[in-house]
Design a protein around this motif. Sequence first.
Motif, PDB file in Angstrom:
ATOM      1  N   LYS A   1      26.239  45.527  25.205  1.00 32.25           N
ATOM      2  CA  LYS A   1      25.300  46.799  24.969  1.00 32.25           C
ATOM      3  C   LYS A   1      26.258  47.970  25.334  1.00 32.25           C
ATOM      4  O   LYS A   1      26.938  47.881  26.376  1.00 32.25           O
ATOM      5  CB  LYS A   1      24.110  46.726  25.801  1.00 32.25           C
ATOM      6  N   ARG A   2      25.769  49.033  24.495  1.00 27.95           N
ATOM      7  CA  ARG A   2      26.425  50.403  24.911  1.00 27.95           C
ATOM      8  C   ARG A   2      25.145  51.257  25.496  1.00 27.95           C
ATOM      9  O   ARG A   2      24.114  51.190  24.841  1.00 27.95           O
ATOM     10  CB  ARG A   2      26.847  51.014  23.952  1.00 27.95           C
ATOM     11  N   VAL A   3      25.477  51.880  26.566  1.00 28.01           N
ATOM     12  CA  VAL A   3      24.354  52.609  27.241  1.00 28.01           C
ATOM     13  C   VAL A   3      24.803  53.986  27.710  1.00 28.01           C
ATOM     14  O   VAL A   3      25.943  54.179  27.966  1.00 28.01           O
ATOM     15  CB  VAL A   3      23.839  51.695  28.634  1.00 28.01           C
ATOM     16  N   VAL A   4      23.803  54.727  27.630  1.00 27.28           N
ATOM     17  CA  VAL A   4      24.078  56.431  27.948  1.00 27.28           C
ATOM     18  C   VAL A   4      23.295  56.450  29.321  1.00 27.28           C
ATOM     19  O   VAL A   4      22.278  56.161  29.462  1.00 27.28           O
ATOM     20  CB  VAL A   4      23.144  57.187  26.930  1.00 27.28           C
ATOM     21  N   ARG A   5      24.276  56.832  30.271  1.00 24.56           N
ATOM     22  CA  ARG A   5      23.666  57.365  31.503  1.00 24.56           C
ATOM     23  C   ARG A   5      23.255  58.663  31.582  1.00 24.56           C
ATOM     24  O   ARG A   5      24.068  59.565  31.363  1.00 24.56           O
ATOM     25  CB  ARG A   5      24.983  57.059  32.596  1.00 24.56           C
ATOM     26  N   VAL A   6      21.961  59.012  31.900  1.00 24.38           N
ATOM     27  CA  VAL A   6      21.515  60.345  31.617  1.00 24.38           C
ATOM     28  C   VAL A   6      21.399  60.882  33.156  1.00 24.38           C
ATOM     29  O   VAL A   6      21.870  62.068  33.185  1.00 24.38           O
ATOM     30  CB  VAL A   6      20.040  60.288  31.160  1.00 24.38           C
ATOM     31  N   ILE A   7      21.232  60.305  34.304  1.00 20.68           N
ATOM     32  CA  ILE A   7      21.687  60.791  35.516  1.00 20.68           C
ATOM     33  C   ILE A   7      22.643  60.296  36.161  1.00 20.68           C
ATOM     34  O   ILE A   7      22.565  58.734  36.375  1.00 20.68           O
ATOM     35  CB  ILE A   7      20.187  60.764  36.160  1.00 20.68           C
ATOM     36  N   GLU A   8      23.551  60.888  36.765  1.00 12.21           N
ATOM     37  CA  GLU A   8      24.766  60.034  37.274  1.00 12.21           C
ATOM     38  C   GLU A   8      24.319  59.665  38.660  1.00 12.21           C
ATOM     39  O   GLU A   8      23.554  60.250  39.429  1.00 12.21           O
ATOM     40  CB  GLU A   8      25.783  61.174  37.495  1.00 12.21           C
ATOM     41  N   ALA A   9      24.629  58.303  38.971  1.00  6.54           N
ATOM     42  CA  ALA A   9      24.227  57.675  40.183  1.00  6.54           C
ATOM     43  C   ALA A   9      24.955  58.169  41.289  1.00  6.54           C
ATOM     44  O   ALA A   9      26.148  58.581  41.298  1.00  6.54           O
ATOM     45  CB  ALA A   9      24.302  56.028  40.053  1.00  6.54           C
TER      46      ALA A   9
END
Length: 305
Positions: free
Chosen positions: A297-305
């Motif tokens: 899967k390809r995922v978009v990180r909206v909030i940087e951890a």
Amino acid sequence: MPKPEVQASKILVRVHAAGLHIGDCFTVRGTPFVVRMETGWRRPKSGVPGYDFSGVVEAVGEGVTDFAVGDEVYGECPGSCAEFVLVAKDKLTAKPNGLSHVEAAAMPTSALAALHALRDVAKLQASESLLINGASGGIGTFAVQIAKAFGAEVTGVCSGNNASLVKSLGADHVVDYNAVDFTNSGNQYDCIFDNVENRNLSDIRRVLKPSGTLICNSGTGASGLAFWIRLLKPLVLSPFSKQRLCRYLSVPTRKDLEVLSEMVSDEKLRPVVSEVYRLDSVAKALQDLESGRTVGKRVVRVIEA
């Protein structure tokens, strides 16, 4: 865009990560044309891609008693590539323990598609044989694991480069499509889950047992009249054959999301994430996804951890 207002029986979620699948490309392209029945005939109704999300409850609507502000949740709703989504309470559940938001966001659409195909359509039983075409893709990686959890004997078709991954997910046999034509292998299977549909229907049916089930699950690779022929041909032929030739619709429910969470807790299921993007790179993520040959899967990180 304005922050969504909380509505009765809905939950406002601050998105931490959004998962992508090929359906998101169809949405922004408006192709095949039939998708415009849902997304808008002349232009997109929303313009925000994405369906899968993982995040934290920001607010709850009147009548919502089973979720509270601060709960970590994951699920499915339109427009997940955003900072906030407004979600129906039956389309999300608690995020599985042990998974990051990025990993959890990879699951809903693809893992549910695999679950519904194998459990509900194929009614896959222990010791039955299953071939998965596209075993290293977004749905395929989940299908391998779910089938093994059901006790099936699994053969995965993928490129040689991804053979070790598919084997590590539990596949009993792996076929490198660059080296072997699985439709001429001489083997036959109780069920074939075809996530690619890159072979003639007659070729696929040759390796399906006389009373076996073929589940067709790809919307790519054809357009115009060819799309409709490929879409409808299995359904037209199925009533005249002992073989079941199926298409299906995967509808997300909270109950089935909880099934996935339980499988994660039991260490029977884990997402495979190939690449993570920032929110301002969603267009590139969709282009990469549309190019094909995505592993997992390809995922978009909206909030940087």
